[in-house]
Design a protein around this motif. Structure first.
Motif, PDB file in Angstrom:
ATOM      1  N   ARG A 160       5.823   6.903  -1.148  1.00  0.00           N
ATOM      2  CA  ARG A 160       4.508   7.277  -0.023  1.00  0.00           C
ATOM      3  C   ARG A 160       4.005   5.344  -0.281  1.00  0.00           C
ATOM      4  O   ARG A 160       4.645   4.779  -0.855  1.00  0.00           O
ATOM      5  N   ASP A 161       3.908   4.818   0.369  1.00  0.00           N
ATOM      6  CA  ASP A 161       3.451   3.210   0.659  1.00  0.00           C
ATOM      7  C   ASP A 161       2.038   2.826  -0.296  1.00  0.00           C
ATOM      8  O   ASP A 161       1.243   3.967   0.946  1.00  0.00           O
ATOM      9  N   PRO A 162       1.983   2.460  -0.773  1.00  0.00           N
ATOM     10  CA  PRO A 162       0.709   1.971  -1.197  1.00  0.00           C
ATOM     11  C   PRO A 162       0.276   1.120  -0.407  1.00  0.00           C
ATOM     12  O   PRO A 162      -1.616   1.240  -0.624  1.00  0.00           O
ATOM     13  N   LEU A 180      -1.568   8.236  -3.982  1.00  0.00           N
ATOM     14  CA  LEU A 180      -0.830   7.480  -4.714  1.00  0.00           C
ATOM     15  C   LEU A 180       0.041   6.774  -2.752  1.00  0.00           C
ATOM     16  O   LEU A 180       1.087   5.780  -3.002  1.00  0.00           O
ATOM     17  N   GLY A 181      -0.475   7.276  -1.931  1.00  0.00           N
ATOM     18  CA  GLY A 181      -0.707   6.617  -0.752  1.00  0.00           C
ATOM     19  C   GLY A 181      -0.316   6.741   0.131  1.00  0.00           C
ATOM     20  O   GLY A 181      -0.486   8.695   0.490  1.00  0.00           O
ATOM     21  N   LYS A 182       0.048   6.393   1.128  1.00  0.00           N
ATOM     22  CA  LYS A 182      -0.079   7.059   2.494  1.00  0.00           C
ATOM     23  C   LYS A 182       1.938   7.755   3.013  1.00  0.00           C
ATOM     24  O   LYS A 182       2.789   6.910   2.282  1.00  0.00           O
ATOM     25  N   LYS A 218      14.464   4.078  -2.304  1.00  0.00           N
ATOM     26  CA  LYS A 218      13.865   5.227  -1.596  1.00  0.00           C
ATOM     27  C   LYS A 218      14.528   6.263  -0.517  1.00  0.00           C
ATOM     28  O   LYS A 218      14.191   7.717  -1.524  1.00  0.00           O
ATOM     29  N   PHE A 219      15.920   6.101  -1.129  1.00  0.00           N
ATOM     30  CA  PHE A 219      16.664   7.379  -0.543  1.00  0.00           C
ATOM     31  C   PHE A 219      16.723   8.102  -1.584  1.00  0.00           C
ATOM     32  O   PHE A 219      17.048   9.431  -1.696  1.00  0.00           O
TER      33      PHE A 219
END
Length: 278
Positions: A160-162, A180-182, A218-219
């Protein structure tokens, strides 16, 4: 003690160029090595092949031959992949004579495989080649393939992107955004691994086309699970191995050039996650 799956791979392929408890590195042609392995061994493959643009590590083919070659080893990966497994395939651009100058390779390759395409991820970066007669290219593409469109691994929370504009916004007393973010969306802004005396990335190795840690981070976290086996048939500088080991995965890497194998070995041995070779 090596895991049963890695032990099986080593038993078939023989002594690796380098190994530790959770990583096998082989110096050789990935198509020859993969042809020796039985099916359903690999959970996730993360890789970036040569782009057929004249880099030091590749031989130029016709576009048709290149696409056929890619299709061939992708089919090998498909056969090696477990039923709920995936392939994350990073691709750039090439020239198609009399058709286009910077043609995205995914446009030519995406359907030349038995895998099911879930989504294209755009990797956007700031640094890159500066052009005068065309727009300066600032993205590459990742094709997210799965073997079963209804049964695959996707872990959203770890990636997730914070950076949420209104993290405390509520509706009916409840937070509208996950704490946790989007969802990071299908466009990822991640810096390339740069070179140069004053602008070289901290993680830079001698490999000319190195994956950034953040991208493979990320992967690994988003598209595999702990203890999974991750394959990189074009392992290059070893980013896939380092990130796999960092997050408790196993890794198998193939690399045709011995000097690149040495880069990977040096990188793993000097990383925080290095474990004594067994």
């Amino acid at each position: 003690m090596k895991t049963p799956e890695l032990h099986e791979i080593k038993k078939i392929l023989g002594k690796p160029y380098f190994e530790n408890k959770d990583f096998l590195l082989y110096n050789g042609d990935c198509t020859e090595l993969m042809s020796k392995l039985p099916p359903n061994l690999i959970n996730t493959t993360i890789t970036s092949p040569p782009y057929n643009i004249g880099k030091e590590y590749e031989k130029i083919m016709t576009v048709d031959d290149y696409i056929n070659w890619c299709s061939s080893w992708i089919e090998q990966i498909y056969n090696l992949t477990k039923k709920d497994g995936a392939l994350l395939l990073n691709l750039g651009y090439l020239e198609v004579k009399d058709k286009g100058r910077n043609v995205p390779i995914p446009y030519l390759l995406w359907d030349k495989t038995p895998f099911y395409l879930i989504q294209e991820i755009i990797w956007n970066y700031g640094a890159g080649v500066s052009c005068r007669k065309i727009l300066s290219p600032r993205n590459e593409k990742i094709l997210w393939y799965v073997k079963d469109e209804n049964n695959y691994t996707f872990n959203l929370d770890p990636i997730r992107d914070p950076n949420v504009k209104y993290p405390n916004q509520k509706k009916n007393g409840k937070l509208r955004c996950n704490p946790l973010g989007k969802n990071p969306s299908d466009v990822w802004q991640i810096a390339k691994v740069t070179s140069g005396s004053k602008r070289s990335s901290k993680e830079r190795t001698k490999h000319p086309a190195q994956f950034p840690n953040e991208l493979i981070d990320k992967f690994v976290q988003g598209f595999s699970n702990p203890n999974d086996i991750i394959l990189d048939p074009f392992i290059g500088s070893g980013t896939t191995a380092e990130m796999s080991l960092k997050y408790g995965r196993k890794c198998v890497g193939f690399e045709i050039r011995e000097d690149y194998c040495e880069i990977t070995v040096d990188r793993i041995q000097n990383s925080d996650i290095y474990q004594t070779t067994l």
